[in-house]
Design a protein around this motif. Sequence first.
Motif, PDB file in Angstrom:
ATOM      1  N   ASP A  36       0.850  -1.188   0.000  1.00 28.27           N
ATOM      2  CA  ASP A  36       0.000   0.000   0.000  1.00 28.27           C
ATOM      3  C   ASP A  36       0.892   1.247   0.000  1.00 28.27           C
ATOM      4  N   ALA A  38       0.525   4.244  -1.275  1.00 28.99           N
ATOM      5  CA  ALA A  38      -0.094   5.540  -0.985  1.00 28.99           C
ATOM      6  C   ALA A  38      -0.175   5.775   0.520  1.00 28.99           C
ATOM      7  N   THR A  39      -0.567   4.747   1.258  1.00 28.14           N
ATOM      8  CA  THR A  39      -0.645   4.884   2.708  1.00 28.14           C
ATOM      9  C   THR A  39       0.737   5.096   3.303  1.00 28.14           C
ATOM     10  N   ALA A  42       1.902   8.666   2.654  1.00 31.98           N
ATOM     11  CA  ALA A  42       1.192   9.656   3.466  1.00 31.98           C
ATOM     12  C   ALA A  42       1.725   9.672   4.891  1.00 31.98           C
ATOM     13  N   SER A 178      -1.190   2.608  11.337  1.00 31.84           N
ATOM     14  CA  SER A 178      -1.655   3.755  12.131  1.00 31.84           C
ATOM     15  C   SER A 178      -0.512   4.353  12.942  1.00 31.84           C
ATOM     16  N   ARG A 198      -4.895   7.630  11.281  1.00 31.73           N
ATOM     17  CA  ARG A 198      -4.759   7.027   9.961  1.00 31.73           C
ATOM     18  C   ARG A 198      -4.426   8.094   8.930  1.00 31.73           C
ATOM     19  N   PRO A 199      -3.724   7.711   7.857  1.00 27.90           N
ATOM     20  CA  PRO A 199      -3.471   8.684   6.789  1.00 27.90           C
ATOM     21  C   PRO A 199      -4.756   9.355   6.334  1.00 27.90           C
ATOM     22  N   GLY A 200      -4.684  10.665   6.176  1.00 28.02           N
ATOM     23  CA  GLY A 200      -5.871  11.453   5.879  1.00 28.02           C
ATOM     24  C   GLY A 200      -6.391  12.171   7.099  1.00 28.02           C
ATOM     25  N   THR A 201      -5.961  11.722   8.288  1.00 24.15           N
ATOM     26  CA  THR A 201      -6.364  12.396   9.528  1.00 24.15           C
ATOM     27  C   THR A 201      -5.196  13.055  10.218  1.00 24.15           C
ATOM     28  N   SER A 203      -2.400  15.647  11.253  1.00 21.66           N
ATOM     29  CA  SER A 203      -2.255  17.112  11.258  1.00 21.66           C
ATOM     30  C   SER A 203      -0.844  17.449  11.685  1.00 21.66           C
TER      31      SER A 203
END
Length: 207
Positions: A36, A38-39, A42, A178, A198-201, A203
Amino acid sequence: MTDRMTTRWWLIRHAPVPNPLGLIHGSGDPDADTGDRATAMALAAILPEDAVWLTSPLRRTRQTAQMLRPSVDPLTEPALAEQDFGRWEGLSHDEIAARQPEEAERFWRDPARNAPPGGESFAAVMERVADALRRWTGEEAGGDRIAVIHGGSIRASLALALDLTPGAALRLRVDHWSLTRLDCHAGTSWSVGGVNLRPGTFSGGGR
């Protein structure tokens, strides 16, 4: 900027292990599926550049670390390994219930404190992981530690930071890929910056 007396821990659960039969792989050493990309990218994008990298002795953690940062040569910390399930390694829960019903019943009375036959309890995992975190924090206060480890050892780390009982710590969800963030201040007090991110969350960033 982080206080020089604050040690930042970046705890990452390794990439998933293909396991269609639902077998127990605690101290077992199967390969991880790190496909994976992309994950991985990120997650890698928010990790600090200048950090001490750690993995457990199990190959799935080292494979994940190398996917995240190909140039890294992580240090191996045996105390951050996953729980050892002893004679239950490589079996499914259904097989255990069928072959060893009395031992399975005894274990499930208190799965946080009871050890599988020939293995270790989660309470024992908590003790060794806490010792490792204190040791690696105390080696040189301040800076970043990136540990690519396991669901069990991340739960144990959170138990140290939050003063959780073994039973309470087992309730925490820790997904593959994670990120969990802990800070240790002046080598004694802990704060939690995020759990099971998780990737996308994500900050902020470490770079």
